[in-house]
Design a protein around this motif. Structure first.
Motif, PDB file in Angstrom:
ATOM      1  N   LYS A 131       3.451  -5.163   9.895  1.00  0.00           N
ATOM      2  CA  LYS A 131       3.049  -3.952   9.169  1.00  0.00           C
ATOM      3  C   LYS A 131       3.718  -3.800   7.806  1.00  0.00           C
ATOM      4  O   LYS A 131       3.564  -2.779   7.146  1.00  0.00           O
ATOM      5  N   GLY A 156      -0.088   3.564   7.073  1.00  0.00           N
ATOM      6  CA  GLY A 156       0.377   2.528   6.157  1.00  0.00           C
ATOM      7  C   GLY A 156      -0.451   2.450   4.874  1.00  0.00           C
ATOM      8  O   GLY A 156      -0.279   1.541   4.058  1.00  0.00           O
ATOM      9  N   ASP A 185       0.206   1.529   0.783  1.00  0.00           N
ATOM     10  CA  ASP A 185       0.158   0.166   0.223  1.00  0.00           C
ATOM     11  C   ASP A 185      -1.198  -0.049  -0.448  1.00  0.00           C
ATOM     12  O   ASP A 185      -1.289  -0.623  -1.539  1.00  0.00           O
ATOM     13  N   LYS A 190       5.254   0.816  -5.442  1.00  0.00           N
ATOM     14  CA  LYS A 190       5.067   1.704  -4.293  1.00  0.00           C
ATOM     15  C   LYS A 190       6.367   1.790  -3.510  1.00  0.00           C
ATOM     16  O   LYS A 190       6.991   0.767  -3.243  1.00  0.00           O
TER      17      LYS A 190
END
Ligand code: ADP
Ligand code: ASP
Ligand code: MG
Length: 408
Positions: A208, A150, A153, A6
């Motif tokens: 994060k 986010g 992920d 990723k």
């Protein structure tokens, strides 16, 4: 090996960086690995799209908002596949509905329910590098959803679990998981190996670098994660099952979270059922409450303080104002400018005194503690937001996190 990689927003932030990412993927391919690559939107793009929506109207429809913000990832997925083809590699880009990556219908915070892997497997068998737009899914009714900020992920780890990949590599703009945000604490140290459990607490408390749900997925399905920099070839941090080779440290990291707000209700009747009458409507409004503290007063009333996501602050205030008269609450006040500072470490289980040291350090720096919460392996304090950096640095220093071996 089958590897899911990723690349975050900064890593695909402009065309030069996309070219560099393509070059890195090509090197893996040359070594004979099968690759599924998940991308985020180019850095700043998701914020840009959100700003457009909120400039147009204060309360955009969640369905259309997801349709809008999911486009950022479609752009970077397509560009990366093009860049790969341009340097002579077979690649195919997909958005989530084409796979499909199925989610529930909770726009803006959808959960992945099922991933079909047939198409990906077929493409891999035909020698393709498969590029997937992160952060998005498709609901049962065919609506585009997104997984929360986010969320790429989570797409990557969920894909790795569904494909039973050998490894999930998260490429980002720092060299791994550090003892504190390296952008705030220059002395922060990279952690070589960390357990799912500790990583989950760090992520939950604001680090994060990995999204919380991605760590949950990894823990449930036993997906090993390697968090590393997309700008170097240095090894990063392995997030794996807890084992004996792990550093036996008291505190593994310090985190902060500036995304919450505090609401205090003064003079709440101290009777059965009152808390339910307050938090019932808050839950019905879809607001997730984090910390709650209640203190009894000698006059038979109580003061109640709780935190909510900062984005839900006004909504939460309205909800409690609606029950204010009915319940006979004396006064409602709140503060948006708070921060939650936490220390996390599996070693705390067996060691008393960590909490008192934390309180001492904050006191020595003149920082008032507004709320405290603890779990087996973490302690959090709510403080005035303006002291965030000071608190994080002071705690990092006091617990000697810059050096690998701490005294116990
Ligand atoms: P990406 O766009 O690659 O997903 P993010 O911005 O979501 O990147 O996450 C990486 C950032 O997380 C880093 O730039 C860093 O500022 C921040 N961060 C916060 N806490 C930590 C920590 N403990 N270790 C590493 N990075 C951290
Ligand atoms: N682009 C999304 C965000 O900015 C998802 C991600 O980057 O993981 O939150
Ligand atoms: Mg991220």
């Amino acid at each position: 090996m089958l590897i899911v990689q990723k690349y975050g927003g900064t890593s695909v932030g402009d065309l030069e960086r996309i070219r560099r990412v393509a070059g890195r993927i090509a090197r893996y391919r040359d070594q004979g690995h099968d690759l599924v690559v998940v991308v985020s939107a180019m850095s700043g793009e998701t914020d840009r799209l959100l700003n457009l929506a909120y400039e147009l109207c204060p309360d955009p429809s969640p369905r259309e908002l997801d349709m809008l913000v999911s486009t950022g990832e479609q752009v970077s997925a397509a560009l990366l596949a093009m860049a790969l083809k341009h340097i002579g590699y077979q690649a195919k880009a997909y958005v989530a509905f084409q796979i499909p990556i199925k989610t529930d219908a909770l726009f803006g915070k959808a959960r992945i329910q099922d991933i079909h892997t047939e198409k990906i497997r077929r493409d891999l068998d035909q020698g393709n590098i498969v590029v997937v737009a992160g952060f998005q899914g498709i609901s049962e009714t065919g609506d585009i959803t997104t997984l929360g900020r986010g969320g790429s992920d989570t797409t990557a780890v969920a894909l790795a679990a569904a494909l039973k990949a050998d490894l999930c590599e998260i490429f980002t703009d720092v060299e791994g998981v550090f003892t504190a945000d390296p952008h705030i604490v220059p002395k922060a140290r990279k952690i070589d190996r960390i357990s799912y459990e500790e990583m989950l607490e760090l992520a939950s408390m604001g680090a994060k670098v990995l999204e919380i749900r991605s760590v949950e997925f990894a823990k449930i399905y036993g997906v090993p994660i390697h968090v590393r920099s997309s700008f170097t070839d240095e090894p990063g941090t392995m997030v794996v099952e807890e084992d004996k080779s792990m550093e036996k440290v008291l505190v593994s990291g310090v985190t902060y979270n500036r995304n919450e707000a505090r609401i205090t209700l003064h003079g709440v009747p101290d009777q059965p059922g009152v808390a339910a009458k307050i938090f019932g409507p808050i839950a019905e409004a879809g607001i997730v409450v984090d910390m709650i503290i209640q203190t009894s007063r000698p006059d038979g009333k109580a003061d109640m303080t709780f935190t909510v996501p900062r984005t839900d602050y006004q909504k939460a205030l309205k909800v409690v104002q609606n029950v204010e008269m009915d319940l006979g609450i004396e006064e409602i006040e709140g503060d948006k400018d708070i921060a939650k500072v936490s220390i996390v470490g599996a070693g705390m289980r067996a060691h008393p005194g960590v909490a008192s040291k934390m309180f001492q350090v904050l006191a020595e720096h003149g920082i008032n503690i507004q709320m405290i919460s603890t779990s087996e392996i973490k302690i959090s304090c709510v403080i005035d937001e303006k002291y965030t950096e000071l608190a994080v640095r002071a705690l990092h220093e006091a617990f000697h996190l810059e050096s690998p071996v701490q005294e116990e």
